[in-house]
Motif scaffolding. Sequence first.
Motif, PDB file in Angstrom:
ATOM      1  N   PHE A 242      56.679  50.106  43.874  1.00  0.00           N
ATOM      2  CA  PHE A 242      56.354  49.932  45.288  1.00  0.00           C
ATOM      3  C   PHE A 242      55.096  49.074  45.427  1.00  0.00           C
ATOM      4  O   PHE A 242      54.229  49.074  44.555  1.00  0.00           O
ATOM      5  CB  PHE A 242      56.095  51.286  45.961  1.00  0.00           C
ATOM      6  N   ARG A 243      54.992  48.388  46.548  1.00  0.00           N
ATOM      7  CA  ARG A 243      53.790  47.598  46.811  1.00  0.00           C
ATOM      8  C   ARG A 243      53.007  48.274  47.924  1.00  0.00           C
ATOM      9  O   ARG A 243      53.449  48.340  49.068  1.00  0.00           O
ATOM     10  CB  ARG A 243      54.153  46.166  47.224  1.00  0.00           C
ATOM     11  N   VAL A 244      51.842  48.819  47.568  1.00  0.00           N
ATOM     12  CA  VAL A 244      51.008  49.491  48.562  1.00  0.00           C
ATOM     13  C   VAL A 244      50.337  48.443  49.446  1.00  0.00           C
ATOM     14  O   VAL A 244      49.698  47.512  48.946  1.00  0.00           O
ATOM     15  CB  VAL A 244      49.947  50.378  47.879  1.00  0.00           C
ATOM     16  N   GLN A 245      50.507  48.596  50.750  1.00  0.00           N
ATOM     17  CA  GLN A 245      49.898  47.669  51.714  1.00  0.00           C
ATOM     18  C   GLN A 245      48.538  48.179  52.193  1.00  0.00           C
ATOM     19  O   GLN A 245      47.586  47.406  52.316  1.00  0.00           O
ATOM     20  CB  GLN A 245      50.833  47.490  52.928  1.00  0.00           C
ATOM     21  N   SER A 246      48.471  49.470  52.468  1.00  0.00           N
ATOM     22  CA  SER A 246      47.210  50.037  52.952  1.00  0.00           C
ATOM     23  C   SER A 246      47.105  51.493  52.528  1.00  0.00           C
ATOM     24  O   SER A 246      48.121  52.178  52.336  1.00  0.00           O
ATOM     25  CB  SER A 246      47.122  49.934  54.479  1.00  0.00           C
ATOM     26  N   SER A 309      50.656  53.371  53.277  1.00  0.00           N
ATOM     27  CA  SER A 309      51.784  52.558  53.724  1.00  0.00           C
ATOM     28  C   SER A 309      52.165  51.612  52.599  1.00  0.00           C
ATOM     29  O   SER A 309      51.316  50.883  52.073  1.00  0.00           O
ATOM     30  CB  SER A 309      51.407  51.759  54.978  1.00  0.00           C
ATOM     31  N   ALA A 310      53.444  51.639  52.213  1.00  0.00           N
ATOM     32  CA  ALA A 310      53.910  50.817  51.086  1.00  0.00           C
ATOM     33  C   ALA A 310      55.242  50.162  51.430  1.00  0.00           C
ATOM     34  O   ALA A 310      55.968  50.610  52.323  1.00  0.00           O
ATOM     35  CB  ALA A 310      54.053  51.670  49.830  1.00  0.00           C
ATOM     36  N   THR A 311      55.558  49.107  50.708  1.00  0.00           N
ATOM     37  CA  THR A 311      56.840  48.414  50.850  1.00  0.00           C
ATOM     38  C   THR A 311      57.720  48.743  49.653  1.00  0.00           C
ATOM     39  O   THR A 311      57.290  48.636  48.505  1.00  0.00           O
ATOM     40  CB  THR A 311      56.632  46.893  50.925  1.00  0.00           C
ATOM     41  N   GLY A 312      58.963  49.168  49.952  1.00  0.00           N
ATOM     42  CA  GLY A 312      59.891  49.523  48.900  1.00  0.00           C
ATOM     43  C   GLY A 312      61.042  48.532  48.784  1.00  0.00           C
ATOM     44  O   GLY A 312      60.919  47.367  49.211  1.00  0.00           O
ATOM     45  N   PHE A 313      62.139  48.983  48.245  1.00  0.00           N
ATOM     46  CA  PHE A 313      63.308  48.148  47.974  1.00  0.00           C
ATOM     47  C   PHE A 313      63.823  47.475  49.252  1.00  0.00           C
ATOM     48  O   PHE A 313      63.937  48.086  50.300  1.00  0.00           O
ATOM     49  CB  PHE A 313      64.402  49.019  47.357  1.00  0.00           C
ATOM     50  N   LEU A 314      64.099  46.180  49.147  1.00  0.00           N
ATOM     51  CA  LEU A 314      64.617  45.360  50.255  1.00  0.00           C
ATOM     52  C   LEU A 314      63.695  45.349  51.468  1.00  0.00           C
ATOM     53  O   LEU A 314      64.134  45.184  52.593  1.00  0.00           O
ATOM     54  CB  LEU A 314      66.021  45.850  50.666  1.00  0.00           C
TER      55      LEU A 314
END
Length: 399
Positions: A242-246, A309-314
């Motif tokens: 996952f890419r953590v945004q904040s 807040s993170a960005t996951g798959f797709l």
Amino acid sequence: MNTSDTTPTAGVGAWFIGARGSLATTATIGIHALALGAASPVGLTTETEAVRVSEFPAVSDIVVGGHDIATTPLEERAEHLAAGGMFPAALVEAVRERLRGTEENLRAVPTLTTTQQEEIDLLAADIVDFRDRHGLREVVVIDVSSTEPLPPYHPGFEDDEVLQTALTTPGVRVLPPSSRAALAAIAAGAAYAAFTPSASLNLPVLRARAERAGIAYAGQDGKTGETLLRTVLAPMFAARGFRVQSWAGTNLLGGGDGATLADPEAVRSKLVSKNRGLHALVGDDVVAPLHIDNVPDLGDVKTAWDHVSATGFLGSRVTLQTTWSAYDSALAAPLVIDLVRSLSLATRAGHAGVVPALGCFFKDPWGSDVHGFGEQTAQFVSWVHETATAVAAARVAAP
């Protein structure tokens, strides 16, 4: 003072800087309660199955002393903490006589000195006297005092000769109290740990002095709550891709710490320390606002809220919210006892310099760039068993 039932032969000294504060008082009560069998070692890392070794000093062998600018008797401080729910009032009664014995080992920080070197010498003399009076094998100095504002830069922070000139010049005040206490530990030949984010030993010239003196030391800033949780969770996000945004956080606390950290200068070092490990784990580009607010009616209970807040798959959104609430001194006290036992073990093994493997106890670990709690803990477990084996072998080989 009759110490026949409280002071073992060749015990280990725990010398607390800030000995009358909430944390030191809680740790002192814990040491006495454990020694009497009035409490169980819940929360002590050094008593977990993975870590426990016979080469650690017994908790009953720890003798407590310390420095403080406050004068409130330990009994009174303990009663106040019990009234606030930190621990049962019955526990204070169980250890009351031992608290009175510890009271005789506490010393005031010298105030009427002409130079800072004179103060350092007096502080060191108190530690040496404590060690000698109780026939202690070694003393571990732990700074658990209130967080200080960071000192303005001085060239003496990097040049020993310049520092020594400043320390011996009447009226010159270059080092903050935490750094003077650290120098006293060095002068007394005592192991040292910085449980606060204050300057303490975290100045190049002081680190160099510690190395030359050959003491074992560790730091910095105890990892007890919100940061502990962050260093457990952040590696999970990275491991799952996952890419953590904040990662936003808010801390609410009262008591002495809340009042101290209401000072924007004092809180600055704490905020930096708390976020450094997070950025190391999830990246410097992560937005990580962090607030510490003084809420007096909370007393010694600290509550921390985090929103991740993170960005996951797709590109899907993943959100995590956590709440951590506890008596902060009750979280920290067992770690302080762990550090006394661990630095005693390091000293017995002849370790000189920073002990990176103690990084699991700190927000900003000295000598290590590892911040993930799982990896830190594995390093600590390995270090304990390797060091204990070396101590045991040396004991067998001794004539």
